[in-house]
Design a protein around this motif. Structure first.
Motif, PDB file in Angstrom:
ATOM      1  N   THR A  42       0.843  -1.194   0.000  1.00 10.97           N
ATOM      2  CA  THR A  42       0.000   0.000   0.000  1.00 10.97           C
ATOM      3  C   THR A  42       0.879   1.244   0.000  1.00 10.97           C
ATOM      4  O   THR A  42       0.578   2.232  -0.683  1.00 10.97           O
ATOM      5  N   LEU A  43       1.977   1.173   0.738  1.00 15.53           N
ATOM      6  CA  LEU A  43       2.900   2.305   0.784  1.00 15.53           C
ATOM      7  C   LEU A  43       3.739   2.392  -0.484  1.00 15.53           C
ATOM      8  O   LEU A  43       4.069   3.489  -0.947  1.00 15.53           O
ATOM      9  N   ASP A  44       4.074   1.233  -1.057  1.00 20.41           N
ATOM     10  CA  ASP A  44       4.863   1.213  -2.295  1.00 20.41           C
ATOM     11  C   ASP A  44       4.547  -0.071  -3.062  1.00 20.41           C
ATOM     12  O   ASP A  44       5.029  -1.150  -2.706  1.00 20.41           O
ATOM     13  N   PRO A  45       3.761   0.020  -4.130  1.00 24.63           N
ATOM     14  CA  PRO A  45       3.389  -1.164  -4.911  1.00 24.63           C
ATOM     15  C   PRO A  45       4.574  -1.902  -5.522  1.00 24.63           C
ATOM     16  O   PRO A  45       4.451  -3.072  -5.906  1.00 24.63           O
ATOM     17  N   LYS A  46       5.725  -1.239  -5.596  1.00 21.40           N
ATOM     18  CA  LYS A  46       6.900  -1.871  -6.192  1.00 21.40           C
ATOM     19  C   LYS A  46       7.625  -2.801  -5.213  1.00 21.40           C
ATOM     20  O   LYS A  46       8.518  -3.557  -5.623  1.00 21.40           O
ATOM     21  N   ILE A  47       7.291  -2.737  -3.938  1.00 23.14           N
ATOM     22  CA  ILE A  47       7.928  -3.610  -2.955  1.00 23.14           C
ATOM     23  C   ILE A  47       7.588  -5.068  -3.258  1.00 23.14           C
ATOM     24  O   ILE A  47       6.441  -5.412  -3.554  1.00 23.14           O
ATOM     25  N   ILE A  48       8.586  -5.929  -3.191  1.00 18.95           N
ATOM     26  CA  ILE A  48       8.399  -7.369  -3.369  1.00 18.95           C
ATOM     27  C   ILE A  48       8.343  -8.020  -1.985  1.00 18.95           C
ATOM     28  O   ILE A  48       9.264  -7.850  -1.174  1.00 18.95           O
ATOM     29  N   LYS A  57       9.402 -21.543  14.525  1.00 20.08           N
ATOM     30  CA  LYS A  57      10.292 -21.637  15.674  1.00 20.08           C
ATOM     31  C   LYS A  57      10.980 -20.301  15.927  1.00 20.08           C
ATOM     32  O   LYS A  57      11.023 -19.430  15.057  1.00 20.08           O
ATOM     33  N   ASP A  58      11.522 -20.154  17.102  1.00 19.80           N
ATOM     34  CA  ASP A  58      12.297 -18.961  17.446  1.00 19.80           C
ATOM     35  C   ASP A  58      13.452 -18.802  16.460  1.00 19.80           C
ATOM     36  O   ASP A  58      14.223 -19.733  16.230  1.00 19.80           O
ATOM     37  N   GLY A  59      13.563 -17.630  15.847  1.00 27.58           N
ATOM     38  CA  GLY A  59      14.635 -17.349  14.909  1.00 27.58           C
ATOM     39  C   GLY A  59      14.323 -17.677  13.464  1.00 27.58           C
ATOM     40  O   GLY A  59      15.117 -17.356  12.570  1.00 27.58           O
ATOM     41  N   GLN A  60      13.168 -18.273  13.202  1.00 24.84           N
ATOM     42  CA  GLN A  60      12.832 -18.670  11.832  1.00 24.84           C
ATOM     43  C   GLN A  60      12.420 -17.466  10.996  1.00 24.84           C
ATOM     44  O   GLN A  60      11.677 -16.591  11.440  1.00 24.84           O
ATOM     45  N   LYS A  61      12.895 -17.423   9.748  1.00 25.54           N
ATOM     46  CA  LYS A  61      12.486 -16.377   8.811  1.00 25.54           C
ATOM     47  C   LYS A  61      11.063 -16.649   8.332  1.00 25.54           C
ATOM     48  O   LYS A  61      10.730 -17.766   7.952  1.00 25.54           O
ATOM     49  N   ILE A  62      10.266 -15.601   8.343  1.00 28.41           N
ATOM     50  CA  ILE A  62       8.867 -15.702   7.940  1.00 28.41           C
ATOM     51  C   ILE A  62       8.656 -15.138   6.545  1.00 28.41           C
ATOM     52  O   ILE A  62       7.860 -15.653   5.760  1.00 28.41           O
ATOM     53  N   ALA A  63       9.381 -14.052   6.244  1.00 27.80           N
ATOM     54  CA  ALA A  63       9.213 -13.398   4.942  1.00 27.80           C
ATOM     55  C   ALA A  63      10.457 -12.594   4.591  1.00 27.80           C
ATOM     56  O   ALA A  63      11.227 -12.197   5.476  1.00 27.80           O
ATOM     57  N   GLU A  64      10.636 -12.363   3.283  1.00 29.04           N
ATOM     58  CA  GLU A  64      11.689 -11.487   2.777  1.00 29.04           C
ATOM     59  C   GLU A  64      11.027 -10.334   2.037  1.00 29.04           C
ATOM     60  O   GLU A  64      10.012 -10.531   1.347  1.00 29.04           O
ATOM     61  N   ILE A  65      11.598  -9.143   2.170  1.00 27.92           N
ATOM     62  CA  ILE A  65      11.016  -7.947   1.560  1.00 27.92           C
ATOM     63  C   ILE A  65      12.110  -7.201   0.803  1.00 27.92           C
ATOM     64  O   ILE A  65      13.186  -6.935   1.351  1.00 27.92           O
ATOM     65  N   TYR A  66      11.826  -6.865  -0.440  1.00 28.06           N
ATOM     66  CA  TYR A  66      12.799  -6.159  -1.284  1.00 28.06           C
ATOM     67  C   TYR A  66      12.175  -4.860  -1.784  1.00 28.06           C
ATOM     68  O   TYR A  66      11.031  -4.842  -2.240  1.00 28.06           O
TER      69      TYR A  66
END
Length: 276
Positions: free
Chosen positions: A59-65, A77-86
């Motif tokens: 919503t803030l930037d449609p170009k964000i992946i 689990k503790d420390g697990q990556k949930i998502a990546e954002i570019y």
């Protein structure tokens, strides 16, 4: 999910947080700086709200992946990556808190709901939520309950009939049921005593809620009702007693604390330069 309503909620939340502008980020971060960020779980739990978090950033930037690394309903689990954002560093930083607020709260609700769901296995009782939700967030919080394995009770005052104690105190239980049945919908009655359970049965209630009763009275209420109505238990339910309540034989157990006093799941965001 009504995504038009969700979009409006997200816009309102971003406006609340950013206001006329993120003055710190705009002052210290170059306008065109590219970054990659990671959303991390800092404790074990059930994830809910990834699509809402994605919507916040885009919503803030449609170009964000926004790349999801798990799905809603997955245990992390503790420390697990949930998502990546570019994308643009400024936009990622400005959206961070709002996205995490949604994600943490919804995941906390899903995680707590799942704890209750696991406790009542293998009994027939289903775990239900209530209307004790955060104003404006009911749609999302009830989604989180479903993600955790629970079921939704009524969404509001319009979709199901539930005659509560205050209704009974004003017009009487039998009269309330009689009037409600004119709507030709299933009628649920909140019973605060075995006397009211008997009255609800005599009046022809379809669902009887055993409200704020101790385990001995719940068992007696279940015995009295038998198969003449669906049975719901509500009030005073916690992780220590829910299994024994389920064992008594109700069809539903509704729990306000799933949404009104839940602890948010600890989730954070880390960001670094995107050198690609």
């Amino acid at each position: 999910m009504d995504w038009e309503k969700v979009k409006n909620l997200v816009k309102m939340a971003l406006k609340e947080d950013i206001g006329p502008g993120d003055i710190t980020t705009e002052a210290v971060i170059p306008k065109d700086l590219k970054a990659v960020a990671f959303i991390l779980a800092k404790e074990e739990g059930i994830i809910a709200g990834l699509e809402i978090a994605k919507l916040v950033f885009q919503t803030l930037d449609p170009k964000i992946i926004f790349k999801k690394l798990v799905k809603d309903g997955n245990r992390v689990k503790d420390g697990q990556k949930i998502a990546e954002i570019y994308g643009n560093a400024r936009k990622i930083l400005s959206a961070e808190r709002t996205a995490l607020n949604f994600l943490q709260r919804l995941s906390g609700i899903a995680a707590l709901t799942n704890e209750f769901v696991q406790k009542v296995k293998p009994f027939k009782a289903k775990i239900l939520d209530t209307r004790k939700t955060t104003p404006g967030l009911r749609l999302l919080e009830k989604y989180a309950v479903r993600t955790g394995g629970g079921k939704n009770h009524r969404l509001g005052l319009w979709d199901e009939i539930l005659i509560k104690g205050n209704h009974v105190d004003l017009v009487g239980l039998k009269e309330a049921v009689k009037k409600a049945k004119e709507l030709e919908k299933k009628v649920e009655v909140e019973a605060r005593s075995l006397k009211e359970v008997k009255q609800a049965l005599e009046a022809g209630a379809d669902i009887i809620m055993l409200e704020n009763m101790d385990l001995r009275i719940i068992k007696e209420g279940v015995r009295l009702i038998g198969k003449r109505a669906l049975i719901e238990v509500s009030g005073g339910v916690n992780l220590d007693n829910v299994r024994e309540i389920a064992k008594a034989g109700p069809d539903w157990i509704s729990i306000g604390r799933l949404t009104h006093s839940v602890k948010s799941l600890d989730i954070s965001l880390r960001i670094q330069l995107n050198k690609n």
